[in-house]
Write a protein that holds these residues in place. Structure first.
Motif, PDB file in Angstrom:
ATOM      1  N   ARG A   1      62.753  27.170  17.563  1.00 24.21           N
ATOM      2  CA  ARG A   1      61.401  26.775  17.933  1.00 24.21           C
ATOM      3  C   ARG A   1      60.651  26.245  16.727  1.00 24.21           C
ATOM      4  NH1 ARG A   1      56.116  27.298  18.605  1.00 24.21           N
ATOM      5  NH2 ARG A   1      55.253  27.272  20.714  1.00 24.21           N
ATOM      6  N   PRO A   2      60.068  25.034  16.824  1.00 25.49           N
ATOM      7  CA  PRO A   2      59.221  24.518  15.740  1.00 25.49           C
ATOM      8  C   PRO A   2      57.952  25.350  15.597  1.00 25.49           C
ATOM      9  CG  PRO A   2      59.919  22.767  17.221  1.00 25.49           C
ATOM     10  CD  PRO A   2      60.256  24.062  17.887  1.00 25.49           C
ATOM     11  N   ARG A   3      57.222  25.115  14.522  1.00 19.98           N
ATOM     12  CA  ARG A   3      55.975  25.857  14.283  1.00 19.98           C
ATOM     13  C   ARG A   3      54.903  25.504  15.300  1.00 19.98           C
ATOM     14  NH1 ARG A   3      54.228  25.239   8.213  1.00 19.98           N
ATOM     15  NH2 ARG A   3      52.484  26.379   9.058  1.00 19.98           N
ATOM     16  N   SER A   4      54.850  24.270  15.759  1.00 15.74           N
ATOM     17  CA  SER A   4      53.838  23.880  16.734  1.00 15.74           C
ATOM     18  C   SER A   4      54.441  22.912  17.739  1.00 15.74           C
ATOM     19  CB  SER A   4      52.635  23.234  16.032  1.00 15.74           C
ATOM     20  OG  SER A   4      53.032  22.050  15.383  1.00 15.74           O
ATOM     21  N   LEU A   5      53.930  22.981  18.976  1.00 16.98           N
ATOM     22  CA  LEU A   5      54.415  22.130  20.052  1.00 16.98           C
ATOM     23  C   LEU A   5      53.254  21.677  20.920  1.00 16.98           C
ATOM     24  CD1 LEU A   5      57.493  24.218  21.284  1.00 16.98           C
ATOM     25  CD2 LEU A   5      57.597  22.051  20.075  1.00 16.98           C
ATOM     26  N   PRO A   6      53.284  20.442  21.424  1.00 15.94           N
ATOM     27  CA  PRO A   6      52.275  20.017  22.396  1.00 15.94           C
ATOM     28  C   PRO A   6      52.624  20.586  23.767  1.00 15.94           C
ATOM     29  CG  PRO A   6      53.826  18.251  22.012  1.00 15.94           C
ATOM     30  CD  PRO A   6      54.202  19.355  21.064  1.00 15.94           C
ATOM     31  N   GLY A   7      51.623  20.824  24.601  1.00  9.63           N
ATOM     32  CA  GLY A   7      51.923  21.399  25.894  1.00  9.63           C
ATOM     33  C   GLY A   7      50.870  21.104  26.945  1.00  9.63           C
ATOM     34  N   TYR A   8      51.138  21.551  28.163  1.00 13.01           N
ATOM     35  CA  TYR A   8      50.254  21.351  29.307  1.00 13.01           C
ATOM     36  C   TYR A   8      50.121  22.683  30.037  1.00 13.01           C
ATOM     37  CZ  TYR A   8      51.477  16.526  28.300  1.00 13.01           C
ATOM     38  OH  TYR A   8      51.676  15.331  27.674  1.00 13.01           O
ATOM     39  N   THR A   9      48.893  23.071  30.358  1.00 15.54           N
ATOM     40  CA  THR A   9      48.640  24.325  31.055  1.00 15.54           C
ATOM     41  C   THR A   9      48.074  24.033  32.447  1.00 15.54           C
ATOM     42  OG1 THR A   9      48.247  25.508  28.994  1.00 15.54           O
ATOM     43  CG2 THR A   9      47.375  26.501  31.006  1.00 15.54           C
ATOM     44  N   TYR A  10      48.644  24.680  33.468  1.00 13.24           N
ATOM     45  CA  TYR A  10      48.233  24.527  34.852  1.00 13.24           C
ATOM     46  C   TYR A  10      47.806  25.895  35.395  1.00 13.24           C
ATOM     47  CZ  TYR A  10      50.995  20.207  34.541  1.00 13.24           C
ATOM     48  OH  TYR A  10      51.515  18.998  34.166  1.00 13.24           O
ATOM     49  N   THR A  11      46.977  25.873  36.403  1.00  9.58           N
ATOM     50  CA  THR A  11      46.636  27.105  37.110  1.00  9.58           C
ATOM     51  C   THR A  11      47.050  26.964  38.572  1.00  9.58           C
ATOM     52  OG1 THR A  11      44.412  26.330  37.693  1.00  9.58           O
ATOM     53  CG2 THR A  11      44.664  27.547  35.606  1.00  9.58           C
ATOM     54  N   VAL A  12      47.436  28.085  39.170  1.00 13.39           N
ATOM     55  CA  VAL A  12      47.823  28.080  40.578  1.00 13.39           C
ATOM     56  C   VAL A  12      47.488  29.454  41.165  1.00 13.39           C
ATOM     57  CG1 VAL A  12      50.203  28.780  40.029  1.00 13.39           C
ATOM     58  CG2 VAL A  12      49.699  27.677  42.223  1.00 13.39           C
ATOM     59  N   GLU A  13      46.920  29.439  42.352  1.00 12.51           N
ATOM     60  CA  GLU A  13      46.649  30.679  43.061  1.00 12.51           C
ATOM     61  C   GLU A  13      47.920  31.127  43.772  1.00 12.51           C
ATOM     62  OE1 GLU A  13      44.116  32.543  42.988  1.00 12.51           O
ATOM     63  OE2 GLU A  13      42.560  31.282  42.066  1.00 12.51           O
ATOM     64  N   THR A  14      48.315  32.380  43.561  1.00 18.94           N
ATOM     65  CA  THR A  14      49.506  32.939  44.189  1.00 18.94           C
ATOM     66  C   THR A  14      49.130  34.210  44.939  1.00 18.94           C
ATOM     67  OG1 THR A  14      50.229  34.495  42.485  1.00 18.94           O
ATOM     68  CG2 THR A  14      50.720  32.151  42.109  1.00 18.94           C
ATOM     69  N   PRO A  15      50.011  34.726  45.760  1.00 17.33           N
ATOM     70  CA  PRO A  15      49.719  35.989  46.457  1.00 17.33           C
ATOM     71  C   PRO A  15      49.459  37.147  45.493  1.00 17.33           C
ATOM     72  CG  PRO A  15      51.540  34.876  47.529  1.00 17.33           C
ATOM     73  CD  PRO A  15      51.259  34.117  46.273  1.00 17.33           C
TER      74      PRO A  15
ATOM     75  N   GLY B   1      47.661  36.736  42.674  1.00 17.32           N
ATOM     76  CA  GLY B   1      46.524  36.375  41.859  1.00 17.32           C
ATOM     77  C   GLY B   1      46.740  35.046  41.149  1.00 17.32           C
ATOM     78  N   LYS B   2      45.727  34.651  40.386  1.00 20.01           N
ATOM     79  CA  LYS B   2      45.798  33.370  39.682  1.00 20.01           C
ATOM     80  C   LYS B   2      46.846  33.452  38.556  1.00 20.01           C
ATOM     81  CE  LYS B   2      42.156  30.877  38.998  1.00 20.01           C
ATOM     82  NZ  LYS B   2      40.853  30.356  38.504  1.00 20.01           N
ATOM     83  N   ALA B   3      47.679  32.411  38.454  1.00 20.02           N
ATOM     84  CA  ALA B   3      48.695  32.322  37.400  1.00 20.02           C
ATOM     85  C   ALA B   3      48.396  31.121  36.516  1.00 20.02           C
ATOM     86  CB  ALA B   3      50.084  32.201  38.001  1.00 20.02           C
ATOM     87  N   PHE B   4      48.569  31.304  35.229  1.00 19.16           N
ATOM     88  CA  PHE B   4      48.444  30.227  34.247  1.00 19.16           C
ATOM     89  C   PHE B   4      49.851  29.902  33.756  1.00 19.16           C
ATOM     90  CE2 PHE B   4      44.391  32.352  34.305  1.00 19.16           C
ATOM     91  CZ  PHE B   4      43.477  31.325  34.215  1.00 19.16           C
TER      92      PHE B   4
END
Length: 859
Positions: free
Chosen positions: A681-695, A697-700
């Motif tokens: 794993r490199p020291r830093s990585l670009p990323g994308y965060t999503y949220t979704v409602e599940t049975p 509770g909310k998941a990130f």
């Protein structure tokens, strides 16, 4: 935050503004990006806090500032240093760039620390040295250790009635500790472990890295004696010995085996083996994965400038710098690629001037360096001998320019003449500094003692027969001045790895190595997009133009050369071009060794070089190279057989196909780049965060990407930490991440697509939502997010292609769009996956590992 990050963001010490009339450095886009990423200081928000030119001025000014003690015009000296640096004629080692003018101020790259057979009483004991080494590693320095003074495994320890752990056991302790330091955020620590060939635990040591996933923070080398090599030649017996640890005189003893004998301590023979069998074990392991290397102890000590202080027992991590206890060395390299003369000649006057200023620069670094205050022995040792390590980079570039084949007898002589000139000018300057400022404090009793001068001028291995217009060197006059003034630096020259600095300087040949490939794919970050560029050697291009080849023929030559990085099979090329433009794989192992030996004759320390073998080479070829290196006076040797590591380093497309031999698929239609056991794993990585409602509770859900915009890892956060739901979420994220990083011929995005298919539709105790928004369970919700991410990723890539500027084809660097699809061309494989950019471009060179795609270097 890592120590390195804190250092780079710490306040810069007072530095006057850069003079407006000083020139800016000219860099390629790739070199500038590497320089900004590696060396430029950053503000608290991570943005650059200085320009590139300001960085060079900071380094030049704070190194020059120490000359206040000698009533030198500091601004004038700083301008001189700045001009040398920005002309790219000389670069110091990386810690000097990152540490000069900072509160940390640690400017050295390599250290050697002593380890004695003690658990707590002595300052050089096992765990005290471990503490010192960890502090050094936090500042960016690498460490070398000799484990030869530790008693053999299983020896009785009277104080505890237990058994000794032995050198390899404590090597594993050190390796684990340094791994934890690396996990704290800094790059993986570089270390060297050495064990003498007559130590009773030597066989275990030789084999301790058979599994490449063990002892990952160390290079290992066997300390070889002349007596052992003579025993190998004679097929004689060899005793494995160690001082009698129960003899009264041994308590508190911390010397070498020879010093123990001289002190009257009995030497116990544990076992007797055939020297040739032990040698063969070393050879087989080296053939297997490149380790251990060999360090020739007697060769090093024959040229030890301060034998009255200590014997040399260990080197820095890459093997080029022999050092005594607590010693370090500030390294730097003259860039021969910027010292071309007209009409394929060498600008010898520019070489002389560059060496002179660089020698003064490195001598000033000794005083500018703040070392590690918690280990005061470092500063004491550095000032006692005032070692510097001036080397070269771009030798292969200069040989292309002059028209000399690397590895040939003429190439060996040319390399020797260049290094003799560098060594002479460095010594000439060091003598002048001794006249101005005084010799190194430990000169009495050294080889350079004016009252008993034992140093003798170096000589080539073979008499010179060629004339490249080099000015004469006056060794007799220098010897006379040594007797009158002494010398400022006990050691002056070293050829060190030049990974990052060579990338910034624009060299094709790193250090004293040959060029790796004339053409290959380079990955460049273009505003967040991974742009694949076809790189062709500019020296090679000029040679084609001078030969009068028309553009169509040139293009055909480029395409053929791209297949394996070499031009030797290109029939359209004149023989004169093929003769000069060789790459590493075109040079025989014997030629590699003879080149190293030719330069070693004029390097008072040692040099980092990798002796590359083709994939079909056998152990007997490695054995021949080791014997030749010893006979020619090399001080160490590192070998690498193409394809010998599970984590492949230097491999062509053809070699890779031969190893795969998959009957179910046509290897020509596959590009197997996802091959590591587990991608680091490199020291830093670009990323994308999503949220979704599940049975539940909310998941990130966060998806981070690595090189090539490929998904690299997934984090899933739900509920409170410590709950079962949080545990399940973490487990899913870990498993998905592992699948993305594990060895596989399938690229990560396709793997993630299959994961999405497997998780999608899994039902639970209840569902949430209706129609297309229905989420049946936590896994189903994660699958929906992953599917959304994959769709958006595809759109981003398509948009990137559409936005890419349309450019006319360039002969040196061409956009990948102008080349056939990757699967349809036979591209040379560059090497291991890079932990920073993720590309398969990490290559073994100079006894080190560096990335040709982004400039990352482990050294």
């Amino acid at each position: 935050m890592s120590t390195d990050s804190k250092n780079r963001r710490a306040a810069v010490l007072p530095t006057p503004p850069i003079p407006a009339d000083l020139p800016s450095i000219q860099l390629t886009d790739n070199a500038r990006q590497v320089l900004i990423r590696r060396y430029v200081r950053r503000a608290d928000d991570g943005s650059p806090a200085e320009t590139v030119d300001e960085m060079f001025w900071r380094v030049a000014y704070h190194v020059a500032k120490v000359e206040e003690s000698w009533n030198v015009d500091i601004n004038a000296r700083a301008r001189e240093f700045y001009t040398l640096l920005t002309a790219r004629r000389f670069f110091p080692n990386s810690p000097t760039f990152t540490g000069a003018g900072t509160p940390l101020g640690q400017l050295a790259a390599c250290f050697v620390l002593p380890i004695t057979d003690d658990m707590g009483r002595e300052s050089t004991g096992i765990f005290q040295t471990l503490r010192d080494a960890a502090l050094i590693q936090q500042t960016g320095g690498g460490n070398g250790f000799s484990f030869s003074r530790l008693r053999p495994q299983g020896s009785l320890v009277k104080s505890s009635a237990g058994q000794a752990t032995g050198p390899v056991g404590f090597l594993r302790v050190y390796d684990h500790a340094f791994g934890e330091v690396a996990q704290g955020g800094s790059r993986r620590g570089a270390n060297m472990a050495v064990l003498r060939v007559d130590h009773p635990d030597i066989e275990e040591f030789i084999s301790c890295k058979t599994n490449e996933n063990q002892i990952t923070n160390f290079n290992i080398s066997v300390g070889i004696t002349d007596a052992f090599m003579r025993a190998v030649e004679a097929d004689a017996d060899w005793d494995l010995r160690f001082p009698d640890v129960h003899h009264p005189a041994y308590r508190g003893f911390s010397g070498t085996l020879e010093e123990a004998e001289a002190a009257g301590i009995p030497i116990k023979t544990y076992r007797t083996v055939r020297a040739r069998e032990l040698f063969d074990l070393i050879v087989r392991q080296s053939h297997h994965n490149g380790e251990p290397g060999m360090l020739f102890l007697d060769a090093a000590n024959r040229y030890n400038p301060v034998p009255h202080l200590y014997p040399l027992e260990a080197t820095n991590p890459c093997g080029e710098q022999w050092l005594g206890p607590y010693e370090n060395c500030c390294l730097g390299s003259v860039n021969l690629a910027e010292l071309f003369g007209p009409d394929h000649s060498v600008d010898w006057e520019a070489v002389r001037h560059s060496v002179e200023i660089a020698t003064r620069f490195l001598d000033d670094v000794i005083d500018a360096n703040q070392y590690v205050p918690a280990v005061p022995q470092l500063s004491e040792a550095a000032h006692r001998a005032r070692r510097i390590g001036l080397g070269i980079m771009g030798l292969a570039d200069l040989m292309y320019h002059v028209g000399i084949r690397y590895g040939s007898p003429q190439g060996q002589e040319f390399a020797a003449q260049v290094m003799e000139f560098v060594r002479y000018q460095a010594m000439r300057t060091s003598v002048d500094l001794a006249r101005e400022r005084g010799p190194f404090p430990a000169i009495r009793g050294s080889l350079y003692d004016p009252a008993n001068l034992r140093w003798s001028p170096p000589a080539p291995l073979e008499a010179y027969t060629s004339d490249w217009g080099r000015p004469a060197v006056d060794w007799e006059g220098l010897e006379a001045d040594l007797r009158q003034y002494g010398i400022r630096n006990a050691a002056q020259t070293t050829i060190a790895p030049t990974g990052t600095i060579a990338t910034v300087a624009g060299c094709e040949g790193y250090g004293c190595e040959p060029v790796f490939a004339l053409a290959y794919i380079r990955h460049v970050n273009d505003n967040g997009r991974d742009l694949q560029l076809t790189y062709t050697s500019p020296h090679f291009q000029r040679a084609l133009e001078e030969a009068g080849l028309d553009p169509e023929t040139q293009q055909a030559v480029y395409e053929q050369t791209m297949r394996d990085g070499s031009c030797q099979a290109v029939e359209a090329l004149p023989e004169s071009i093929r003769q000069v433009f060789v790459v590493s794989a075109d040079i025989s192992a014997e030629e590699h060794v003879r080149m190293q030996a030719a330069m070693q004759a004029f390097v008072d320390n040692s040099l980092s070089k990798t002796i590359n073998f083709p994939a079909e080479a056998g152990p007997e070829d490695v054995a021949t190279a080791y014997l030749l290196a010893w006979k020619l006076g090399c001080k160490g040797l590192t070998v690498y057989v193409t394809g010998s590591r599970e984590k492949v380093v230097l491999e062509t497309h053809a070699t890779l196909q031969a190893k795969q031999k998959t009957p179910a698929a046509d290897a020509a239609d596959q590009l197997h780049i996802w091959h590591d056991a587990k991608k680091p794993r490199p020291r830093s990585l670009p990323g994308y965060t999503y949220t979704v409602e599940t049975p539940l509770g909310k998941a990130f859900v966060t998806i981070n990407e690595n090189g090539g915009s490929q998904p690299f890892e997934v984090f899933i956060n739900t509920a409170k930490a410590g709950s079962d739901t949080a545990a399940v979420s973490e487990a899913i994220g870990r498993l998905v991440s592992y699948v993305l990083r594990i060895a596989s011929p399938i690229e990560p995005s396709r793997r993630l697509s299959e994961i999405t298919r497997q998780l999608g539709g899994i039902g639970g105790g209840r569902s949430l939502g209706f129609g297309p928004n229905r989420v049946r369970s936590l896994p189903d919700g994660v699958a929906q997010v992953l599917e959304e991410y994959l769709q958006e990723r595809q759109e981003r890539l398509a948009q990137s292609d559409a936005d890419a500027p349309i450019q006319a084809p360039l002969p040196l660097i061409q956009a990948a769009a102008a080349t056939p699809p990757l699967a349809a061309v036979s591209l040379p494989r560059i090497g291991d996956l890079c932990p920073e950019c993720g590309q398969a471009a990490v290559v073994n060179e100079e006894g080190c590992r560096k990335c040709y795609a982004c400039g990352y270097s482990e050294c």
